[in-house]
Write an enzyme that holds these catalytic residues in place. Structure first.
Site, PDB file in Angstrom:
ATOM      1  N   GLU A 123       0.708   3.613   0.539  1.00  0.00           N
ATOM      2  CA  GLU A 123       1.824   3.491  -0.010  1.00  0.00           C
ATOM      3  C   GLU A 123       2.894   4.623   0.119  1.00  0.00           C
ATOM      4  O   GLU A 123       4.072   4.402  -0.617  1.00  0.00           O
ATOM      5  CB  GLU A 123       1.707   2.887  -1.556  1.00  0.00           C
ATOM      6  N   ASN A 124       2.447   5.824   0.423  1.00  0.00           N
ATOM      7  CA  ASN A 124       3.421   6.839   0.588  1.00  0.00           C
ATOM      8  C   ASN A 124       4.447   6.526   2.061  1.00  0.00           C
ATOM      9  O   ASN A 124       5.097   7.185   2.141  1.00  0.00           O
ATOM     10  CB  ASN A 124       2.716   8.275   0.821  1.00  0.00           C
TER      11      ASN A 124
END
Lengths: 219, 232, 219, 232
Positions: free
Chosen positions: C46-47
């Site tokens: 999710e980064n």
């Protein structure tokens, strides 16, 4: 009385070094031709380009490179391409310093109508509603008087609105105005060369204000 | 192994049926999914609601679908340049919802970003605001506009890989990335289909997760709507 | 009783060909080691990455390439990089097919607590609240019983919640459960090898349901 | 001619004063604006509100600012890995607002896109929802979350040109593009500053219109927080 190029030339003087500018279709497009060479201005085209350059040379048109008027264009060094959501994102967040667009009518409170004539075919507002609702600095380039001789600077717009109380400055074939959206009124700032205050007053249907001395435009 | 690659537009548009809502990428005739439009026209799928910035011209783009009366409703920001469109609109055959261009783009993005609604100042005080919630933030009024809900999004990219990653070229990008995110099923047609690994991960505009079907199109016409050139 | 790798191995069986999967920190990270080779799975971090590969070989670590746990990683062919807004955009719009994450507590209605222990230092929820609120398909990987011997499958969570009525499936060292968010209850689906239904019932504080015959996990 | 290029971090952070709100790009220690942080620490600007996904580690990143007690309030999604942070939080010296990571990113984007508020399901039914408006769309509850309002956004890119166009490298992109759009004034430090024309317009992640000041940083440490390697 100014022609279209004269209006464009006068508006070009409003553009400052470092400005990002969105130019609408029509007279506004002509403004690009009069931007002084010693300042750095970046043109935004709302279909997704910063850094719009002039039309391409014949034979160098690229179907993938157009402006918001669907004309073939070029990119200048330092250009950036982005999608439509980001394009209007930067418009809404007021990163575009100046928007120049045409109008059918402007009211003395700065309402603008430029997208629809009831009974005639509606082509759509395109990006105009987004631009007028968001821009902090909008100049309208327009003919002050229509072909029937009627003023388009009105007490109230008669056509469906594009935006409410958003126009501050208007450049026409006769004059430069500032609009007082607070109290209502077209304040005359400059006269076109050879045009008298009375001629301008007679061509303004909305509340009209003029100082004792009104300078002629410096073109 | 699941494979997103389909052979052609015929396979790509499988499942598009009468009465569906389609998003179609492009701005004017720039970056439009020519192959899929051609196929939808050939099949005569009808009663469609089309969400697209424009409606093509009389004999190209969505104009081809209009000519065959396949479009029930058009949701667009600008629909000039099209006599047949005008005729259908005036006779009441065609329903039209005009949406400010930024609102159109942002309602697509909202769908792709899982945001049910967004706020925009565009259209406040105009007929676009009719029936919509107005809300004041920081002294300024905004309209609440809803995310679009489209059965299929059909986009055109320059290059794509077999994982569905897409790269657009110049202003043919326009609405394509925001629509690619927004369809329940997204179809991408590309000028060049490349193997995975051929595109730099840093240069991808639409990650493959948004793309369900991809194919390399053929016979791109890439018509120019307003050919303008420099004077001497 | 399964060890962490056993839990990860069982969860890996839930992953289907073509899935986009987000793996949380801890046991979920281990799941990547057990994904069958004959299916095509893309890991989302999710980064801002799709297509996460294994850790790099020593000497090939790149400070610019990390996962959401801040570990150095690699990219597989077909990877795509994007910003944090788009990353959570694809999570919220349910383009990620499966989310696997850890939990401190799960309630019989599928509430989850996994980010905060009052009185202890709060490190923050990171992306967990976004993931549990948005994902259509979430598997919790957790120890069913804490070090004090208390069940973490509860009637109600005692810790601050991460999300409400969002968990449908739980894999623990003892069992696989389905959660009935409608009526409340942990429905036993599978037993860990050698574990009895009674052992599992005793380790479940919330409402517990088991069919007559409960199969052993196929690992 | 207006020039966005400044010589160094010292010139770049001119105007940042005590009590301001800053956005700082990066995820963990990846893609953080090392030069500007170093300069803010050197000047001892204090009372700052920092919006950043993380708070660095004890001796690097925003951790350096915490150590000098320059931060009054931290708005972040994850603040582990930092003993000094913990100490200040427990003694009440530091105020902390924890925000779900997607909400943090989207509140930045909202600022950059001129959207005063957004809707997200993240945090519904949790303490994050306290005091916030909950709204149901299509049977699902969402929180209304407000766009951030930051005096300065400070981002780090891989390459940038003198017009302010930015390109990020791999996962060092993270929050940088959304914060770059969101500052009243945006400062970009880059590993390599190139002339206009050196970057492909199709590959630019942050268009220069969002960037007010840019400089080429020096002595990038690019520290790795969790060095993990493959077993044999």
């Amino acid at each position: 009385m100014l022609d279209k190029n004269g209006i464009a030339k006068r508006i070009a003087k409003e553009i400052k070094d470092g400005y990002y500018v969105n130019l609408g279709i029509g007279i506004p497009t002509l403004v690009a031709n009069y931007i002084p060479e010693n300042i750095n201005v970046v043109l935004q085209s709302e279909n997704g380009l910063l850094g719009m350059g002039p039309f391409p040379h014949a034979g160098e048109e690229d179907a993938d490179l157009i402006n918001a008027g669907k004309q073939t264009i070029t990119m200048l060094p330092g250009s950036a391409i982005f999608d439509s959501a980001m394009s209007f994102g930067m418009i809404r967040s007021q990163k575009v310093d100046l928007t120049i667009l045409g109008a059918m009518e402007v009211s003395e409170y700065g309402d603008i109508a430029n997208w629809k004539i009831p009974g005639k075919l509606v082509k759509g507002m395109g990006g105009a509603m987004d631009l007028v609702a968001s821009a902090k600095n909008i100049i309208v380039a327009m003919q002050q008087v229509n072909k029937a001789g009627e003023s388009k600077l009105l007490r109230q717009c008669t056509l469906p609105l594009t935006g409410v109380r958003c126009i501050r400055k208007i450049v026409t074939e006769l004059a430069v105005f500032e609009v007082d959206a607070e109290n209502g009124g077209f304040h005359l700032l400059e006269r076109a060369p050879g045009i008298s205050v009375d001629e301008i007053r007679n061509a303004t249907a909305g509340k009209f204000f003029a100082p004792v001395h009104v300078p002629e435009m410096d073109l | 192994m699941i494979n997103k690659v389909v052979t052609d537009a015929g396979a790509a548009i499988a499942g598009i049926t009468d009465g569906m809502t389609l998003m179609l990428g492009g701005f004017g005739l720039c970056g439009i999914p020519e192959n899929c439009i051609r196929e939808i026209v050939a099949r005569g799928i009808s009663g469609l609601t089309c969400i697209s910035n424009n409606a093509g011209v009389d004999d190209f783009g969505i104009g081809l679908m209009l000519r065959k009366r396949q479009v029930k409703k058009m949701i667009a920001s600008y629909v000039g340049e099209n006599a047949e469109f005008e005729r259908q609109l005036l006779t009441g055959e065609l329903e039209v919802e005009l949406v400010p261009q930024g609102t159109l783009a942002t309602r697509c993005m909202a769908a792709g970003y899982g945001m049910p609604a967004i706020f925009t100042p565009a259209g406040v005080g105009t007929e676009v605001a009719e029936g919509k919630e107005v809300r004041n933030f920081g002294g300024k009024d905004y309209l609440m506009e809803m995310a679009f809900d489209a059965d299929f999004a059909i986009v055109k990219a320059w290059k794509g890989d077999t994982a569905g990653n897409l790269v657009y070229r110049q202003t043919a990008r326009n609405f394509n990335p925001v629509m690619a995110m927004a369809g329940k099923i997204t179809i991408a047609e590309v000028e060049e289909l490349v193997p995975v690994g051929a595109l730099d991960p840093d240069h991808i505009h639409t990650p493959g997760i948004y793309v369900h079907r991809i194919f390399q199109g053929t016979n791109y016409e890439k018509r120019i709507e307003q050919r303008t050139v420099r004077g001497h």
